[in-house]
Design a protein around this motif. Structure first.
Motif: not given
Length: 403
Positions: A177-193, A365-376
């Motif tokens: 496995a590869l270990m990388s560092f300092d990503n994030i978890e959050a409550n997406p609903r509270k984040l957007a709100a 302007y537009a944004v589309l095609g996020y894959g697994g990195n939507g919020i990033t």
């Protein structure tokens, strides 16, 4: 109707079981003018509205649903900088320089999201988490070693773990496995709100429900019309509609994917040390995280979108399959689902989004095609489009631009 209306999710996302953040909305009953019109009141629209109000623009946000009730609550909110396409493979697709730029920008976006959220004092259960990328059918140990070399060349601190270390430290029986560092978890609903409420505090207005059915760009501005007959005149218009792709926006290379997710019952003990984010070098891949109340959120089983009914009908079988994979990886966990849901998201051939001016649509302007990195990638979009509207530019705009 300017977007492809979709039923973006079904089932019961864990975030919808919690008290909804209150967002002040208005009904659009007359024609209005604004500097920037944003179509979409999810996480992308929220980050965009906050950034542009800070820059001094008047902003109005429109959504045919209530705010933060589309795809955003379906997110499992593993906020990682690692792009779905491994760096060494992305380099073969778009060239090593652009691949490294895309990955570095993704890392900067995660850092900026963490720092900005803290500065704005948005309470969204945000926590720093390292990430564990397990060997799978896409990359075995040799493949992970190639990926390690590519990441280190690009300047990313990354660690390769072998089978024994994985067993000893994480109780996982995988080759590497590869270990990388300092990503994030959050409550997406509270984040957007939180970001929407910050923008509203600066004068932004959120109109919902408001269905935009036509957009007419011109040299000096844009005119948009609603289903109920109101006209919106603005200097700039942004499609932040997530996976309901606007019909005028180029869609070549983009597709819609279905995914399924569950949240388990609270575990009696921490399921794995460090509570890192976990995902696989597989296609489709399993991905998981923990919550503050001891649950495991785990998703995967992705497949090409057919239609909402077929996607939704697979929820029981997909839930069973996901829980079986979880139990195989961690035999001692309680693999029982308290919540299960399904949703759709955008994907691209490279794993990268398309961000920026819409070809043939001046001031749009537009944004589309996020894959697994939507919020990033939503954060990347807010930064790039802000630079384009303010005229300051962005050094990575060309990497993500519509081709």
């Amino acid at each position: 109707m300017i977007t492809q209306h979709r039923d973006l999710r079904t089932g019961q996302p864990i975030w919808l079981a919690r008290r909804a953040p209150r967002i002040e909305t208005q009904l659009l009953v007359e024609d209005i003018r604004t500097d920037v019109a944003i179509i979409g009141a999810g996480i992308s629209g929220a980050l965009m509205a906050e950034s542009l109000t800070e820059a001094g623009f008047s902003v109005c946000v429109f959504d045919r649903r209530k705010p933060v009730t589309g795809s955003t609550p379906a997110s499992t909110a593993l906020l990682q900088f690692e792009v779905d396409t491994p760096l060494h493979q992305l380099a073969r697709k778009i060239g090593i320089n652009d691949a490294e730029r895309a990955w570095r920008r993704s890392k900067l976006a995660v850092d900026a999201l963490r720092e900005r959220t803290r500065r704005l004092q948005i309470n969204c259960e945000m926590e720093n988490r390292d990430s564990l990328y397990l060997a799978g059918d896409l990359l075995d140990k040799n493949g992970l070693e190639k990926e390690l070399a590519a990441r280190r060349r690009a300047g990313f601190e990354t660690q390769l773990l072998g089978r024994e270390e994985l067993k000893t430290v994480f109780y996982i029986n995988r080759e590497a496995a590869l270990m990388s560092f300092d990503n994030i978890e959050a409550n997406p609903r509270k984040l957007a709100a939180g970001y929407l409420k910050t923008a509203i505090g600066r004068g932004a207005k959120v109109f919902a429900p408001a269905d935009i059915v036509a957009v007419e760009p011109a040299d000096r501005g844009v005119r948009a019309m609603t289903a109920t007959g109101q006209t919106i005149r603005c200097k700039h218009l942004i499609f932040a509609t997530g996976y309901e792709i606007p019909k005028q926006v180029p869609q070549k290379g983009h597709s819609i994917i279905s995914t399924w997710a569950v949240a388990t019952v609270p575990q009696k003990q921490t399921p794995w040390p460090q509570r890192c984010l976990i995902w696989e070098a597989s296609d489709p891949y399993l991905y998981m995280r923990t919550t503050a109340d001891g649950r495991i959120i785990v998703g995967g089983e992705d497949e090409e979108f057919e239609d909402e009914d077929k996607r939704d009908g697979k929820l029981p079988a997909k839930t069973k399959a996901i829980l079986a994979k979880l139990k195989k990886l961690f035999p001692d966990v309680s693999a029982e689902a308290d919540y299960a849901w399904t949703g759709s998201f955008g994907a691209s051939e490279t794993g990268l989004p398309s961000i920026g001016p819409v070809p043939g649509m001046n001031r749009c302007y537009a944004v589309l095609g996020y894959g697994g990195n939507g919020i990033t990638f939503s954060m990347v979009a807010a930064q790039i489009i802000r630079g384009q509207i303010t005229g300051t530019g962005d050094p990575d705009a060309d990497v993500f631009a519509f081709k």
